[in-house]
Design an enzyme around this catalytic site. Sequence first.
Site, PDB file in Angstrom:
ATOM      1  N   HIS A   1      -3.788  14.125   0.610  1.00  0.00           N
ATOM      2  CA  HIS A   1      -4.201  13.252   1.712  1.00  0.00           C
ATOM      3  C   HIS A   1      -3.151  13.271   2.821  1.00  0.00           C
ATOM      4  CE1 HIS A   1      -5.819   9.782   3.835  1.00  0.00           C
ATOM      5  NE2 HIS A   1      -4.655   9.172   3.745  1.00  0.00           N
TER       6      HIS A   1
ATOM      7  N   ASP B   1      -9.635   0.711   0.666  1.00  0.00           N
ATOM      8  CA  ASP B   1      -8.700   0.185   1.665  1.00  0.00           C
ATOM      9  C   ASP B   1      -9.153   0.646   3.049  1.00  0.00           C
ATOM     10  OD1 ASP B   1      -6.464  -1.188   2.495  1.00  0.00           O
ATOM     11  OD2 ASP B   1      -5.148   0.544   2.282  1.00  0.00           O
TER      12      ASP B   1
ATOM     13  N   ASP C   1       0.845  -1.196   0.000  1.00  0.00           N
ATOM     14  CA  ASP C   1       0.000   0.000   0.000  1.00  0.00           C
ATOM     15  C   ASP C   1       0.874   1.239   0.000  1.00  0.00           C
ATOM     16  OD1 ASP C   1      -2.387   1.394  -0.013  1.00  0.00           O
ATOM     17  OD2 ASP C   1      -2.590   1.382   2.167  1.00  0.00           O
TER      18      ASP C   1
HETATM   19 MN    MN Z   1      -4.416   2.559   1.938  1.00  0.00          MN
END
Ligand code: MN
Length: 437
Positions: A145, A244, A138
């Site tokens: 963000h 996610d 990931d």
């Molecule tokens: Mn993520």
Amino acid sequence: MPILNETHDPSLQSWVKSANDPESDFPIQNLPFAIFRPLDGNGDFRGGVAIGDQILDLAALHRLDPFEGEAARALNACTGNTLNEFMSMGRTAWSALRLNLSQSLHINAPLSDRLAACLVSQTKAEYAVPARIGDYTDFYTSIHHATNVGRLFRPDNPLMPNYQWVPIGYHGRSSSIGVSGQSFRRPNGQTRAPDAAEPSFGPSKRVDYELELGIFIGPGNDLGAPVSLNEAEDHVFGLCLFNDWSARDIQAWEYQPLGPFLSKSFASTLSPWIITTEALVPFRAEWHRPADHPQPLPYLESDANRDRGAFDIHLETLLHTGQMRERQAPPVRVSLSNFRHSYWTVAQMVAHHTVNGCNLRPGDFFGSGTQSGPNPEEAGALIELTQGGKQPLTLANGETRTFLEDGDSVIMHGWCEKPGARRIGFGEVAGTVLPAW
Ligand code: MN
């Protein structure tokens, strides 16, 4: 990188009429891959290609033996219950099959009567995770963000000093990745309130979604053999939507010093259809690094990456609460973003991941990291939209949310459109939070 060819021609039409609807995510110019099986039979999972509101069953197509050479070998690799073998074959094979599929689904295709028997309605199918995912990594590639979340913890210094130099990532867990339609129990875990002396144990109170792109790796690289930036996209099969999920309160207590752990590994949900990088050719975009930011180190820098390293993909998140479902009200949009804002490109993720000699394998999977845009309403997670839970969102039906409640479903869409190209879409990824055990 793949190039524009006859399969992208915006004037192409299919004998599958629903594919010619301008609103369809799956016109003949798209041709994404999934693993599916019909709901009504006991058939095995096998490969399929989306066309309009139908699926072309690649195992059934293979029995007609319609193609020759590389395309025939590629089709054969799509008849099993994962796409790993097809992914491992590389761009020449993917491209040969795409061209043959495009010609076979074309409105004037001679074989259309025989192929019509290979169609399955998308409403009468179920899907599986399309590859056996060996490793899941990931990333954290949206600077918007990273800055928004960082500001909640460090108001004066939101970005860590490494952020603008390193494509930040961590090794995730592949066993809990599921396909759209996944529902999961709210995770239990340790959390600690800011003013508490000791942690407590129980259901997470801050379950959130993360709006991401998923990236499937094609051919791997040998251990010890880095992939250069200019070769990186030869190792990328395609992209999907990826939610996610995160338990923010568990994460805040556990993440130092080794990064996220149980706050992330309870569920991650991907969309069934993988959009190939070849289908995305018309929607490539320039990649920018603002002049007053650090410029990439040489192994992360190339002209091709600057010219067309980014993908212009619109992204949307909708919320469908339990109350909305009960009252048969539609989901409501909570944000709209675009993958072109990503601080690092897919190619840079591959080059960085392998620069130490780490080997990627066919079917490995990357999350892009939450894709928030520059404006507050483009945030890709509730933690940003609600300022860490301090400013509840008011939904159209009067309900409010800081984080997700039991029964909430999160739905994500993605699509590409620009003048001169046929619009293509990603379908959707949907998932639902159930009460804790
Ligand atoms: Mn993520």
